[in-house]
Design a protein around this motif. Sequence first.
Motif, PDB file in Angstrom:
ATOM      1  N   VAL A  33     -79.895   9.224  55.956  1.00 33.93           N
ATOM      2  CA  VAL A  33     -81.287   9.482  56.340  1.00 33.93           C
ATOM      3  C   VAL A  33     -82.070   8.201  56.655  1.00 33.93           C
ATOM      4  CG1 VAL A  33     -82.133   9.616  53.953  1.00 33.93           C
ATOM      5  CG2 VAL A  33     -83.329  10.857  55.731  1.00 33.93           C
ATOM      6  N   PHE A  34     -81.766   7.110  55.970  1.00 30.61           N
ATOM      7  CA  PHE A  34     -82.531   5.888  56.223  1.00 30.61           C
ATOM      8  C   PHE A  34     -82.103   5.204  57.521  1.00 30.61           C
ATOM      9  CE2 PHE A  34     -83.212   6.410  51.660  1.00 30.61           C
ATOM     10  CZ  PHE A  34     -84.590   6.272  51.616  1.00 30.61           C
ATOM     11  N   ASP A  35     -80.856   5.437  57.938  1.00 26.39           N
ATOM     12  CA  ASP A  35     -80.349   4.766  59.139  1.00 26.39           C
ATOM     13  C   ASP A  35     -80.474   5.629  60.392  1.00 26.39           C
ATOM     14  OD1 ASP A  35     -79.587   2.729  57.461  1.00 26.39           O
ATOM     15  OD2 ASP A  35     -77.563   3.533  57.159  1.00 26.39           O
ATOM     16  N   ILE A  47     -88.688  13.618  57.206  1.00 24.98           N
ATOM     17  CA  ILE A  47     -87.469  12.803  57.401  1.00 24.98           C
ATOM     18  C   ILE A  47     -86.759  12.630  56.054  1.00 24.98           C
ATOM     19  CG2 ILE A  47     -86.480  10.820  58.610  1.00 24.98           C
ATOM     20  CD1 ILE A  47     -89.276  10.299  59.793  1.00 24.98           C
ATOM     21  N   ARG A  48     -86.447  13.757  55.441  1.00 27.73           N
ATOM     22  CA  ARG A  48     -85.738  13.738  54.158  1.00 27.73           C
ATOM     23  C   ARG A  48     -84.582  14.735  54.208  1.00 27.73           C
ATOM     24  NH1 ARG A  48     -90.071  14.772  49.489  1.00 27.73           N
ATOM     25  NH2 ARG A  48     -89.253  13.124  48.177  1.00 27.73           N
ATOM     26  N   VAL A  49     -83.649  14.504  53.315  1.00 29.66           N
ATOM     27  CA  VAL A  49     -82.537  15.450  53.152  1.00 29.66           C
ATOM     28  C   VAL A  49     -82.520  15.902  51.696  1.00 29.66           C
ATOM     29  CG1 VAL A  49     -81.156  14.509  55.009  1.00 29.66           C
ATOM     30  CG2 VAL A  49     -80.913  13.513  52.717  1.00 29.66           C
ATOM     31  N   PRO A  50     -82.039  17.130  51.422  1.00 28.61           N
ATOM     32  CA  PRO A  50     -81.390  18.033  52.359  1.00 28.61           C
ATOM     33  C   PRO A  50     -82.361  18.682  53.330  1.00 28.61           C
ATOM     34  CG  PRO A  50     -81.704  19.148  50.258  1.00 28.61           C
ATOM     35  CD  PRO A  50     -82.134  17.728  50.061  1.00 28.61           C
ATOM     36  N   THR A  51     -81.836  18.914  54.541  1.00 31.06           N
ATOM     37  CA  THR A  51     -82.475  19.788  55.508  1.00 31.06           C
ATOM     38  C   THR A  51     -81.395  20.780  55.910  1.00 31.06           C
ATOM     39  OG1 THR A  51     -84.023  18.094  56.286  1.00 31.06           O
ATOM     40  CG2 THR A  51     -83.500  19.873  57.819  1.00 31.06           C
ATOM     41  N   GLU A  62     -86.689  20.800  51.447  1.00 32.71           N
ATOM     42  CA  GLU A  62     -86.912  20.722  49.987  1.00 32.71           C
ATOM     43  C   GLU A  62     -85.847  21.557  49.256  1.00 32.71           C
ATOM     44  OE1 GLU A  62     -89.792  17.927  49.146  1.00 32.71           O
ATOM     45  OE2 GLU A  62     -88.848  19.210  47.649  1.00 32.71           O
ATOM     46  N   SER A  63     -85.085  20.894  48.415  1.00 33.41           N
ATOM     47  CA  SER A  63     -83.930  21.584  47.838  1.00 33.41           C
ATOM     48  C   SER A  63     -84.326  22.843  47.053  1.00 33.41           C
ATOM     49  CB  SER A  63     -83.088  20.633  46.991  1.00 33.41           C
ATOM     50  OG  SER A  63     -83.819  20.051  45.951  1.00 33.41           O
ATOM     51  N   TYR A  64     -85.449  22.805  46.315  1.00 34.77           N
ATOM     52  CA  TYR A  64     -85.772  24.008  45.523  1.00 34.77           C
ATOM     53  C   TYR A  64     -86.087  25.186  46.442  1.00 34.77           C
ATOM     54  CZ  TYR A  64     -90.777  23.811  46.433  1.00 34.77           C
ATOM     55  OH  TYR A  64     -91.993  23.847  47.061  1.00 34.77           O
TER      56      TYR A  64
HETATM   57  N1  LIG Z   1     -87.845  16.791  46.430  1.00 29.43           N
HETATM   58  C1  LIG Z   1     -86.893  16.599  47.496  1.00 29.43           C
HETATM   59  C2  LIG Z   1     -86.277  15.201  47.383  1.00 29.43           C
HETATM   60  C3  LIG Z   1     -85.395  14.875  48.579  1.00 29.43           C
HETATM   61  C4  LIG Z   1     -85.154  13.376  48.672  1.00 29.43           C
HETATM   62  O1  LIG Z   1     -85.877  12.537  48.116  1.00 29.43           O
HETATM   63  N2  LIG Z   1     -84.105  13.029  49.416  1.00 29.43           N
HETATM   64  C5  LIG Z   1     -83.831  11.638  49.639  1.00 29.43           C
HETATM   65  C6  LIG Z   1     -82.330  11.367  49.612  1.00 29.43           C
HETATM   66  S1  LIG Z   1     -81.769  11.360  47.931  1.00 29.43           S
HETATM   67  C7  LIG Z   1     -84.373  11.253  50.993  1.00 29.43           C
HETATM   68  O2  LIG Z   1     -84.280  12.004  51.935  1.00 29.43           O
HETATM   69  N3  LIG Z   1     -84.965  10.053  51.069  1.00 29.43           N
HETATM   70  C8  LIG Z   1     -85.473   9.527  52.284  1.00 29.43           C
HETATM   71  C9  LIG Z   1     -86.878   9.049  52.118  1.00 29.43           C
HETATM   72  O3  LIG Z   1     -87.555   9.495  51.174  1.00 29.43           O
HETATM   73  O4  LIG Z   1     -87.314   8.248  52.939  1.00 29.43           O
HETATM   74  C10 LIG Z   1     -85.816  17.682  47.427  1.00 29.43           C
HETATM   75  O5  LIG Z   1     -85.611  18.223  46.330  1.00 29.43           O
HETATM   76  O6  LIG Z   1     -85.224  18.020  48.466  1.00 29.43           O
END
Ligand SMILES: N[C@@H](CCC(=O)N[C@@H](CS)C(=O)NCC(=O)O)C(=O)O
Length: 206
Positions: A33-35, A47-51, A62-64
């Motif tokens: 995700v960062f790259d 811009i976070r995973v999981p998606t 959001e995983s939940y």
């Molecule tokens: N509360 C979110 C947390 C997701 C999360 O923080 N994922 C991290 C990877 S461990 C991520 O995408 N980080 C990228 C960022 O925050 O820039 C969930 O449960 O899905």
Amino acid sequence: MKLMGSYRSPYVRRTAVSLNVMGIAYEHDPVAVFDNQDDVRPHNPLIRVPTLILDDGESLVESYAILDALDEMAGDAKRLIPASGAERRKIMKMAAIASGTMDKTVWAAYEGRFHPKEKVHRPWVEHNEEQALGGLGYLDGLAKAAGGDGWFAGGDRMSQADISGAVAFSFAALARPRLEVADKFPNLAAFSARCEAMEAFSSVTP
Ligand SMILES: N[C@@H](CCC(=O)N[C@@H](CS)C(=O)NCC(=O)O)C(=O)O
């Protein structure tokens, strides 16, 4: 459906294990995700995973919330958190403490990963580590009460509390080796090892 994100992320991993346990087929895109922000942005503005991208293109975040949608798709016989009542509240709380433990472990790790060494604020790292240890201690108590072959919430099958608890432990052991969590929480370590030996977990290792 397609699950975006590396299995190194505990949130992605608890989603993948849940899909496996429920027997829902999916494609995996191990995007870093960062790259590769441009790969994730069209599906998730945070811009976070999981998606999770469904077959019709709808994306879930959001995983939940993803896990809640998967429970609904899987139906009552396979869902990992009951639909209502006291049992739902109990398992939701256990799973929330497990995911909060993931949060605190991630925050402690990000401080060192994203700041230059001279700007890492040790008290903040230690604050987050202490909270992660609190969560792991609670989960260790659940593992102790479950015994050698039981589950956190009782009953005869795995729930989301077990999946998230085992994944939270494995992630903390990997991401914060200096905390020596296996020594501090032997019941949770044994419980997690039992889960990790199952195909649903071992097929999605970080
Ligand atoms: N509360 C979110 C947390 C997701 C999360 O923080 N994922 C991290 C990877 S461990 C991520 O995408 N980080 C990228 C960022 O925050 O820039 C969930 O449960 O899905």
